[in-house]
Design a protein around this motif. Sequence first.
Motif, short mmCIF file in Angstrom:
data_model
loop_
_atom_site.label_atom_id
_atom_site.label_comp_id
_atom_site.label_asym_id
_atom_site.label_seq_id
_atom_site.Cartn_x
_atom_site.Cartn_y
_atom_site.Cartn_z
N MET A 1 0.84 -1.19 0.00
CA MET A 1 0.00 0.00 0.00
C MET A 1 0.88 1.24 0.00
N SER A 2 0.30 2.32 -0.45
CA SER A 2 1.05 3.56 -0.52
C SER A 2 0.48 4.57 0.46
N THR A 3 1.24 5.59 0.70
CA THR A 3 0.78 6.64 1.61
C THR A 3 -0.24 7.50 0.90
N ILE A 4 -0.95 8.30 1.65
CA ILE A 4 -1.97 9.16 1.06
C ILE A 4 -1.33 10.23 0.18
N PHE A 5 -0.15 10.71 0.58
CA PHE A 5 0.53 11.73 -0.23
C PHE A 5 0.98 11.16 -1.57
N ARG A 6 1.48 9.95 -1.56
CA ARG A 6 1.90 9.31 -2.81
C ARG A 6 0.70 9.03 -3.69
N THR A 7 -0.41 8.60 -3.10
CA THR A 7 -1.62 8.34 -3.86
C THR A 7 -2.15 9.62 -4.50
N LEU A 8 -2.17 10.72 -3.75
CA LEU A 8 -2.64 11.99 -4.29
C LEU A 8 -1.71 12.51 -5.37
N ARG A 9 -0.40 12.35 -5.19
CA ARG A 9 0.56 12.77 -6.21
C ARG A 9 0.35 11.98 -7.51
N ASN A 10 0.18 10.67 -7.39
CA ASN A 10 -0.04 9.86 -8.58
C ASN A 10 -1.41 10.14 -9.20
N LEU A 11 -2.39 10.46 -8.38
CA LEU A 11 -3.70 10.84 -8.90
C LEU A 11 -3.59 12.09 -9.76
N ARG A 12 -2.80 13.06 -9.31
CA ARG A 12 -2.60 14.28 -10.08
C ARG A 12 -1.83 14.00 -11.37
N ARG A 13 -0.90 13.05 -11.34
CA ARG A 13 -0.07 12.76 -12.51
C ARG A 13 -0.82 11.95 -13.58
N VAL A 14 -1.56 10.93 -13.17
CA VAL A 14 -2.18 10.04 -14.16
C VAL A 14 -3.64 10.38 -14.44
N GLY A 15 -4.29 11.14 -13.58
CA GLY A 15 -5.69 11.48 -13.79
C GLY A 15 -6.60 10.53 -13.02
N ILE A 16 -7.83 10.97 -12.88
CA ILE A 16 -8.78 10.21 -12.06
C ILE A 16 -9.14 8.87 -12.69
N ARG A 17 -9.28 8.84 -14.02
CA ARG A 17 -9.69 7.60 -14.69
C ARG A 17 -8.63 6.51 -14.55
N ASP A 18 -7.37 6.85 -14.86
CA ASP A 18 -6.31 5.86 -14.74
C ASP A 18 -6.03 5.48 -13.29
N ALA A 19 -6.18 6.43 -12.38
CA ALA A 19 -5.96 6.11 -10.96
C ALA A 19 -7.02 5.12 -10.46
N LEU A 20 -8.27 5.33 -10.84
CA LEU A 20 -9.31 4.38 -10.43
C LEU A 20 -9.11 3.02 -11.09
N HIS A 21 -8.66 3.01 -12.35
CA HIS A 21 -8.36 1.75 -13.03
C HIS A 21 -7.24 1.00 -12.30
#
Length: 137
Positions: A1-21
């Motif tokens: 699992m990742s931290t919330i900061f890493r998850t939010l950073r990756n969400l900003r980088r890949v977008g909501i669609r790819d992050a949910l995928h």
Amino acid sequence: MSTIFRTLRNLRRVGIRDALHQMQHQGDTKAGTLIGMDRFGNKYFENLEDELPLRTRWVDYKEYEFEASQIEPGWHAWMSYSVDKPPTQDPILQTGVRPWELPKHNPNLTFSRSAYKPYATVKPKLTAWTPTTPSRV
């Protein structure tokens, strides 16, 4: 699992669609560079800056019901860090389909309903012991 900061950073980088995928299929969010695709449609990524060592390469399978046998041999060597260059950049691994390879992928059917189940054609040499107890009066 990742931290919330890493998850939010990756969400900003890949977008909501790819992050949910990614959360649905991989259980983690990762952002990286698309290295290539194989003939099955799997996408291979790499991120050398933000990921932990030996977790910098990953595959996004085309099908939801994925298994490790769906990775081609060249990409498997790259994923397991056996070679440094991916098959798209290595002239030895760019041979494509070899004459001895099957043109269509045969999945590994272990732990599925279609798995091979042997059956016996001879009488068993051993029989199970069934205990008998005399009735008590």
